[in-house]
Design a protein around this motif. Structure first.
Motif, PDB file in Angstrom:
ATOM      1  N   ARG A  46       0.826  -1.205   0.000  1.00 25.42           N
ATOM      2  CA  ARG A  46       0.000   0.000   0.000  1.00 25.42           C
ATOM      3  C   ARG A  46       0.855   1.247   0.000  1.00 25.42           C
ATOM      4  O   ARG A  46       0.495   2.258  -0.583  1.00 25.42           O
ATOM      5  N   ILE A  47       1.996   1.173   0.680  1.00 24.96           N
ATOM      6  CA  ILE A  47       2.866   2.334   0.857  1.00 24.96           C
ATOM      7  C   ILE A  47       4.299   1.834   0.997  1.00 24.96           C
ATOM      8  O   ILE A  47       4.527   0.742   1.502  1.00 24.96           O
ATOM      9  N   PHE A  48       5.259   2.633   0.527  1.00 17.18           N
ATOM     10  CA  PHE A  48       6.663   2.234   0.642  1.00 17.18           C
ATOM     11  C   PHE A  48       7.538   3.475   0.706  1.00 17.18           C
ATOM     12  O   PHE A  48       7.105   4.576   0.403  1.00 17.18           O
ATOM     13  N   ASP A  49       8.774   3.264   1.125  1.00 20.02           N
ATOM     14  CA  ASP A  49       9.760   4.350   1.106  1.00 20.02           C
ATOM     15  C   ASP A  49      10.879   3.929   0.151  1.00 20.02           C
ATOM     16  O   ASP A  49      10.844   2.836  -0.428  1.00 20.02           O
ATOM     17  N   ALA A  50      11.867   4.794  -0.012  1.00 17.92           N
ATOM     18  CA  ALA A  50      12.945   4.525  -0.975  1.00 17.92           C
ATOM     19  C   ALA A  50      13.722   3.263  -0.599  1.00 17.92           C
ATOM     20  O   ALA A  50      14.125   2.497  -1.477  1.00 17.92           O
ATOM     21  N   GLU A  51      13.917   3.028   0.703  1.00 16.47           N
ATOM     22  CA  GLU A  51      14.658   1.839   1.131  1.00 16.47           C
ATOM     23  C   GLU A  51      13.897   0.563   0.795  1.00 16.47           C
ATOM     24  O   GLU A  51      14.471  -0.383   0.269  1.00 16.47           O
ATOM     25  N   LEU A  52      12.606   0.545   1.073  1.00 16.76           N
ATOM     26  CA  LEU A  52      11.795  -0.633   0.746  1.00 16.76           C
ATOM     27  C   LEU A  52      11.798  -0.873  -0.757  1.00 16.76           C
ATOM     28  O   LEU A  52      11.919  -2.012  -1.215  1.00 16.76           O
ATOM     29  N   PHE A  53      11.684   0.200  -1.536  1.00 23.78           N
ATOM     30  CA  PHE A  53      11.719   0.069  -2.989  1.00 23.78           C
ATOM     31  C   PHE A  53      13.037  -0.566  -3.429  1.00 23.78           C
ATOM     32  O   PHE A  53      13.050  -1.525  -4.198  1.00 23.78           O
ATOM     33  N   ALA A  54      14.154  -0.029  -2.939  1.00 29.00           N
ATOM     34  CA  ALA A  54      15.472  -0.513  -3.353  1.00 29.00           C
ATOM     35  C   ALA A  54      15.717  -1.959  -2.908  1.00 29.00           C
ATOM     36  O   ALA A  54      16.273  -2.755  -3.664  1.00 29.00           O
ATOM     37  N   ARG A  55      15.276  -2.299  -1.701  1.00 29.76           N
ATOM     38  CA  ARG A  55      15.549  -3.636  -1.161  1.00 29.76           C
ATOM     39  C   ARG A  55      14.630  -4.717  -1.706  1.00 29.76           C
ATOM     40  O   ARG A  55      15.068  -5.850  -1.932  1.00 29.76           O
ATOM     41  N   TYR A  56      13.347  -4.399  -1.875  1.00 30.77           N
ATOM     42  CA  TYR A  56      12.381  -5.459  -2.169  1.00 30.77           C
ATOM     43  C   TYR A  56      11.498  -5.248  -3.391  1.00 30.77           C
ATOM     44  O   TYR A  56      10.990  -6.215  -3.945  1.00 30.77           O
TER      45      TYR A  56
END
Length: 182
Positions: A46-56
């Protein structure tokens, strides 16, 4: 050459829209496979940040695109609530989510294996950062039976605080309308 090619492309686009295909599905069909896979992964949360995007969420393939490019193209957007929090753009969310079922049988009773695997990893991540509702949302995809106990815990704690909004968040995590395939 160029003018006629543009006219034919415009005509094909109009034919696809007239046939009932959404603009989001058409757009997704025109971008690279790695970009499609990244957007499908973004649609799983539903929501993510730059770290979540880059990692997963980023597919990790060499020709994939960075989050800044996804933002610039309007494929993802800031949530507006907090700086540095993003979501897949509304016009792509359902169509990107549907990419997970591209190769699945029409009568599939549970999410595809790759989605269940990603959701299990994301559930662990959300547990680490103490986002219980997002963890619940991912558990419901990875293993719906594993979501029962966390749901009871989240709902029970919210109910005892008379936090009806959080109770509703827990219910919503298990019953998103666009995710009723399984």
């Amino acid at each position: 050459g160029g003018l006629m090619d543009g006219h034919r492309a415009e005509s094909r686009f109009a034919d696809r829209v007239a046939a009932g295909e959404s603009a989001g599905a058409i757009l997704l069909s025109l971008i690279s496979g790695p970009q499609q896979r990244s957007l499908a992964r973004c649609a799983a949360v539903r929501i993510f940040d730059a770290e979540l995007f880059a990692r997963y969420l980023r597919s990790g393939e060499s020709s994939d695109t960075e989050l800044t490019e996804f933002l610039a193209r309007g494929w993802t957007e800031e949530t507006g609530r907090r700086t540095g929090r993003y979501r897949i753009a509304g016009h792509l969310r359902d169509d990107a989510w549907n990419l997970w079922w591209q190769d699945a049988p029409a009568d599939a009773q549970k999410p595809p294996g790759a989605l269940r695997e990603l959701s299990a990893v994301l559930a662990d991540h959300y547990k680490e950062i103490d986002w219980p509702v997002e963890r619940l949302r991912q558990l419901a995809i990875a293993d719906v039976y594993a979501a029962g106990r966390p749901f009871d815990d989240i709902y029970g704690a919210a109910d005892s605080r008379l936090d009806l909004a959080f109770c509703q968040d827990a219910v919503d995590a298990l019953s998103e309308p666009s995710r009723t395939r399984f």
